[in-house]
Design a protein around this motif. Structure first.
Motif, short mmCIF file in Angstrom:
data_model
loop_
_atom_site.label_atom_id
_atom_site.label_comp_id
_atom_site.label_asym_id
_atom_site.label_seq_id
_atom_site.Cartn_x
_atom_site.Cartn_y
_atom_site.Cartn_z
N ASP A 257 12.86 1.66 -1.34
CA ASP A 257 12.33 0.52 -0.58
C ASP A 257 11.30 1.08 0.39
O ASP A 257 11.66 1.68 1.40
CB ASP A 257 13.47 -0.19 0.16
CG ASP A 257 12.98 -1.35 1.01
OD1 ASP A 257 11.84 -1.81 0.79
OD2 ASP A 257 13.72 -1.81 1.91
N LEU A 258 10.03 0.91 0.06
CA LEU A 258 8.95 1.48 0.86
C LEU A 258 8.37 0.42 1.78
O LEU A 258 8.24 -0.73 1.40
CB LEU A 258 7.87 2.04 -0.06
CG LEU A 258 8.35 3.02 -1.14
CD1 LEU A 258 7.16 3.54 -1.95
CD2 LEU A 258 9.15 4.17 -0.54
N VAL A 321 11.06 0.78 -7.78
CA VAL A 321 10.47 0.91 -6.45
C VAL A 321 10.07 -0.48 -5.96
O VAL A 321 9.39 -1.23 -6.66
CB VAL A 321 9.23 1.83 -6.47
CG1 VAL A 321 8.54 1.82 -5.10
CG2 VAL A 321 9.61 3.25 -6.85
N VAL A 322 10.52 -0.80 -4.76
CA VAL A 322 10.10 -2.02 -4.07
C VAL A 322 9.19 -1.60 -2.93
O VAL A 322 9.51 -0.66 -2.19
CB VAL A 322 11.31 -2.81 -3.53
CG1 VAL A 322 10.86 -4.01 -2.71
CG2 VAL A 322 12.22 -3.24 -4.68
N LEU A 323 8.06 -2.27 -2.78
CA LEU A 323 7.18 -1.96 -1.65
C LEU A 323 6.64 -3.24 -1.06
O LEU A 323 6.34 -4.20 -1.77
CB LEU A 323 6.06 -1.00 -2.04
CG LEU A 323 4.98 -1.43 -3.02
CD1 LEU A 323 3.75 -0.56 -2.86
CD2 LEU A 323 5.48 -1.31 -4.47
N ASP A 324 6.56 -3.24 0.26
CA ASP A 324 6.06 -4.39 1.03
C ASP A 324 5.09 -3.85 2.08
O ASP A 324 5.40 -3.81 3.26
CB ASP A 324 7.23 -5.12 1.67
CG ASP A 324 6.80 -6.37 2.44
OD1 ASP A 324 5.63 -6.76 2.32
OD2 ASP A 324 7.65 -6.94 3.15
N PRO A 325 3.90 -3.43 1.63
CA PRO A 325 2.97 -2.75 2.55
C PRO A 325 2.32 -3.72 3.53
O PRO A 325 2.39 -4.94 3.36
CB PRO A 325 1.94 -2.14 1.61
CG PRO A 325 1.93 -3.05 0.43
CD PRO A 325 3.35 -3.51 0.27
N PRO A 326 1.65 -3.19 4.55
CA PRO A 326 0.90 -4.04 5.47
C PRO A 326 -0.27 -4.69 4.76
O PRO A 326 -0.53 -4.44 3.57
CB PRO A 326 0.45 -3.08 6.57
CG PRO A 326 0.45 -1.74 5.92
CD PRO A 326 1.56 -1.77 4.92
#
Length: 395
Positions: A257-258, A321-326
């Motif tokens: 979780d990124l 992989v889960v990612l929720d970047p800015p």
């Protein structure tokens, strides 16, 4: 070429563009027009012209209205007014159609992907949804929001998209000139206010507590009262549900979780995974995440920039992989680092369709294809839209 600033021109309004405006063409130049809708004929007051092939303006008179046009419910949502809302002059269905068109256009132009996009409505309607806000204070000590592409403060006495217990608790008070005021209302209905000075580095006055209580994914969360949390009260639950469904973590598998924030997505990944690696650059948020997920020993929280942690730590290989970047997106370095570990799938949560499209293109270079996409109107009245994309590694 002469400066068009201050000039008024008639224009046929074309397609919507990313950023809360539509595109018109006048005398061979592109004009980005706010307060208009595709298909309208309007009078445009040019507000910004830096030369070159385009300029910017506001529709100050509608000569021929589009079917979706409505009267803005807020008097500050007008040319020269508050810059916070982009689409108050459109009904809800039209707003979602405009956002869907933007997402589809960005995917096509930046990722080479043709996708039929639908933006889904969240519960609660178009108003009273924003649970976190930051206001500026003018020279007279009045709180308000800034104008579009401007530092000018527009004092207000209410905000139609703000949840009760937020902006209504700030306006009408005197604040230190030049300060900012952060306000939130949490899931318990408690209001938290902080007057920020020295460019947000110090708190001069506070109401409530530094931490707020939120509920999502069947858990209680303690988070920074003025830090990151989904501002729409239903967004956390909706996004966590999609992430859990699409991640398809194998029983006993590993998930990353990124840009993990306070740990929302890590919590749903941990329902099946035996190892969850959560990475968050904001140390306070990472500490909140570690506390929130203390009952889940399979979750390991790392505080640091995602690219630094992925380069420095010997992390277990992820199945997903889960990612929720800015808003700026993950970027090539992070995409390359993820792809190097060859997860079977990537679930990408995005608040900016252009950044999402650019990163989808980067993932495609590594053999990942877009397999599913859902878009949610988590920011009604504004041009912002929340998307969740599922990318799958080609066999």
């Amino acid at each position: 070429m002469s400066d068009w600033t201050g000039r008024r021109v008639e224009a046929e309004v074309g397609a919507v563009a990313h950023g809360g405006h539509c595109v018109a063409r006048v005398e061979g130049r592109v004009v980005f027009v706010r307060h208009a809708l595709p298909g309208e004929r309007v009078v445009v007051a040019i507000t910004e012209d830096k030369g070159g092939s385009f300029c910017r303006g506001d529709a100050v008179e509608v000569l021929s209205a589009a079917p979706g046009r409505v009267a803005p419910p807020c008097p500050y949502a007008r040319p020269g007014g508050c810059g916070g809302c982009d689409w108050q002059h459109a009904d809800g269905a039209t707003q979602r159609e405009l956002k869907a068109a933007v997402v589809a256009e960005q995917l096509s132009r930046l990722a080479g992907v043709s996708w039929d996009v639908e933006v889904e409505e969240l519960p609660g309607g178009l108003g009273d949804w924003r649970t976190r806000a930051r206001l500026a204070v003018d020279k007279s000590g009045r709180a308000g929001f800034r104008g579009h592409r401007s530092h000018r403060v527009i004092p207000i006495d209410h905000c139609v998209i703000a949840a009760p217990g937020t902006v209504d608790e700030v306006v009408g008070r005197a604040w230190r000139p030049g300060a900012e005021v952060a306000v939130s209302v949490d899931a318990t209905g408690r209001t938290h206010i902080a007057e920020l000075t020295d460019r947000g580095r110090s708190v001069r006055f506070a109401v409530g507590a530094p931490e707020s209580v939120e509920f999502a994914a069947r858990r209680e969360w303690r988070v920074d009262a003025h830090g990151f949390w989904q501002v729409h009260p239903d967004a956390g639950d909706v996004l966590a549900e999609v992430v859990e469904q699409w991640s398809s973590v194998p029983e006993g598998g590993c998930a990353w979780d990124l840009y993990a924030g306070a740990g929302l997505f890590a919590s749903v990944l941990a329902r099946r995974a035996s190892t969850v690696v959560a990475v968050e650059s904001d140390r306070a948020a990472a500490e909140h995440g570690a506390t929130n997920l203390a009952d889940l020993p399979q979750v390991r929280v790392f505080a640091g920039k995602v690219e630094d942690v992925l380069a420095a730590e010997d992390l277990p290989a992820p199945d997903v992989v889960v990612l929720d970047p800015p808003r700026k997106g993950a970027g090539r370095e992070v995409v390359d680092a993820i792809a190097a570990r060859t997860p079977a799938r990537v679930v990408y949560v995005a608040c900016d369709p252009a950044a999402l499209a650019r990163d989808i293109a980067s993932f495609a270079d590594h053999g990942y294809a877009l397999r599913a996409l859902r878009a949610f109107d988590a920011f009604p009245m504004t041009h912002h839209v929340e998307c969740v994309a599922l990318l799958v590694k080609a066999a």
